[in-house]
Scaffold this motif. Sequence first.
Motif, PDB file in Angstrom:
ATOM      1  N   ALA A   1      40.884  36.525  43.936  1.00 15.64           N
ATOM      2  CA  ALA A   1      40.264  37.032  42.498  1.00 15.64           C
ATOM      3  C   ALA A   1      39.179  36.122  42.673  1.00 15.64           C
ATOM      4  N   THR A   2      37.435  36.368  42.105  1.00 17.84           N
ATOM      5  CA  THR A   2      36.282  35.442  41.898  1.00 17.84           C
ATOM      6  C   THR A   2      35.857  35.320  39.494  1.00 17.84           C
ATOM      7  N   SER A   3      36.898  36.993  39.710  1.00 18.73           N
ATOM      8  CA  SER A   3      36.291  36.614  37.885  1.00 18.73           C
ATOM      9  C   SER A   3      38.373  36.363  37.325  1.00 18.73           C
ATOM     10  N   ALA A   4      37.574  36.575  35.742  1.00 16.55           N
ATOM     11  CA  ALA A   4      39.127  36.338  35.061  1.00 16.55           C
ATOM     12  C   ALA A   4      39.546  37.948  34.914  1.00 16.55           C
ATOM     13  N   SER A   5      38.926  39.121  35.186  1.00 12.15           N
ATOM     14  CA  SER A   5      38.975  40.316  35.213  1.00 12.15           C
ATOM     15  C   SER A   5      39.643  40.423  36.800  1.00 12.15           C
ATOM     16  N   ILE A   6      40.232  39.976  37.666  1.00 12.96           N
ATOM     17  CA  ILE A   6      41.041  39.779  38.780  1.00 12.96           C
ATOM     18  C   ILE A   6      40.352  40.915  39.905  1.00 12.96           C
ATOM     19  N   LEU A   7      38.978  40.926  39.930  1.00  7.97           N
ATOM     20  CA  LEU A   7      37.751  41.447  40.737  1.00  7.97           C
ATOM     21  C   LEU A   7      38.200  40.474  42.388  1.00  7.97           C
ATOM     22  N   TYR A   8      39.051  41.550  43.019  1.00 12.93           N
ATOM     23  CA  TYR A   8      39.191  40.938  44.646  1.00 12.93           C
ATOM     24  C   TYR A   8      38.336  40.888  45.361  1.00 12.93           C
ATOM     25  N   THR A   9      38.308  40.082  46.194  1.00  9.87           N
ATOM     26  CA  THR A   9      36.946  40.040  46.883  1.00  9.87           C
ATOM     27  C   THR A   9      38.125  39.933  49.101  1.00  9.87           C
ATOM     28  N   ASN A  10      37.162  41.173  49.735  1.00 12.02           N
ATOM     29  CA  ASN A  10      37.817  40.840  51.428  1.00 12.02           C
ATOM     30  C   ASN A  10      37.512  39.121  51.251  1.00 12.02           C
ATOM     31  N   ASN A  11      35.473  38.879  51.189  1.00 10.21           N
ATOM     32  CA  ASN A  11      34.802  37.960  52.255  1.00 10.21           C
ATOM     33  C   ASN A  11      35.799  36.857  52.568  1.00 10.21           C
ATOM     34  N   ILE A  12      34.943  35.903  53.195  1.00 10.63           N
ATOM     35  CA  ILE A  12      35.386  34.854  53.818  1.00 10.63           C
ATOM     36  C   ILE A  12      33.915  33.040  53.712  1.00 10.63           C
TER      37      ILE A  12
END
Length: 428
Positions: free
Chosen positions: A291-302
């Motif tokens: 997750a990238t933020s407090a809003s739990i925005l997930y990422t599929n990046n490496i």
Amino acid sequence: MKLLYYIFFFVIFGSRYFFVICQNVPSPRCLQTSTLVVGNYFGTSCLSPTDNSTVFLIGGRTWIANTNFYSNTSSVYQFNSKTSQWTTPTINTFNSSFTSRNSIQAVIDNNGKIFIFGGTNYINLIITPIYNAYNDMNTLDITTMTWSTQTQSQSALTYLEYTATLLPNGLIVYIGGRSGLGTDVSLANMAQIQVFDTKLYTWSTKPASGSTIASRENHSAVLTKDGNIIIYGGSTQNRSGYVIYVFSDIAVLNTNSWVWSVPSVSVTSAPPLTQHSAALYKNYMILAFGATSASILYTNNIYILDTQNYTWVATFNIPTTTNPVNQTQTNVNYSTDQATNSFSNLYIGNGIGMGVVILAVVLFVMGFFIYKNRHKQEIIATPGTSKDDHIRETQISTIYTPGISPPAKYELTPTYGVSVPGNNYHSS
């Protein structure tokens, strides 16, 4: 390349969340897997050192695939990376209180023993309005599939959402997370490092000096060859369990001096990450998903960090001098050259041998004809002479009898015992 395959395997399986059925690039989420019969998150995984192909998925919050119904049918799953098959192993003396244990991280030693400390059985406020946090050390010996549990004293701190790193000397270093008494847990002090000795089964606390590192949970950690533990990201949350801040910093713990430091990192960097995973391949720290933020925005990046100079890189270079594949290819080429030379030598040897054989045949034929020509002279014995008394009749195959005239075409008739004028033959 095989090692790199397993590194990326664990980059995926080390993430906090596990989802069902993945074929291509995953959509933004913490993790996807294929053919697992249940969904799993906040679990942990490790690779068997005995065959380097079997992965154990331990604990986590599980639910029935493609549903919202939680299922705690098993706390351990086994994945065969050679056959891509999941199985549920039979475990002896399993600790039933470990069922639905999550927010944990496992390590495995070279003897095939898995160590899992603490955790919680919390699912959500509806399913588990009453839950526990644990301070027990659970071990699974994968060589015998035997489970054992070491119970701590009631005063020992519970621990969850930490990172666990196994050092070569057998010490497990626990960093960050939340700890406390029972379910009253709070963020752990990053300057007080909890260490477990896997040989003596004893705990100790290592005071860490140096840079001040903010307390956090759900961060990642990798161990470098020189004994440094590098951590990245993590987050903080309120008492209700909601994430309120996500970190994007890097910190390094020297396990020889127990000193924290913060390296200078290039401007281009990975975003804030929590509930992600990390693995070390050679000098590269590979971060994945989360997750990238407090809003739990997930990422599929490496994201890839070069730990030699602490720079973020966009390409992944493997030194050819240390690449086993390249070394193998070099050996193969060298063997091929040797084989080519051997065949060339063989061809030369065969050519010489055939030449000798042909020469021998030619000499034999020539000798044979010479022999035949010489033996066209017939030896004619005459009555009253010894076997050594004879004449040689050259180039004439007819035998003449004394007193009988030869054919007209012959002008000279040899006379026994008398020299023929103009003839080189004479009696001996």
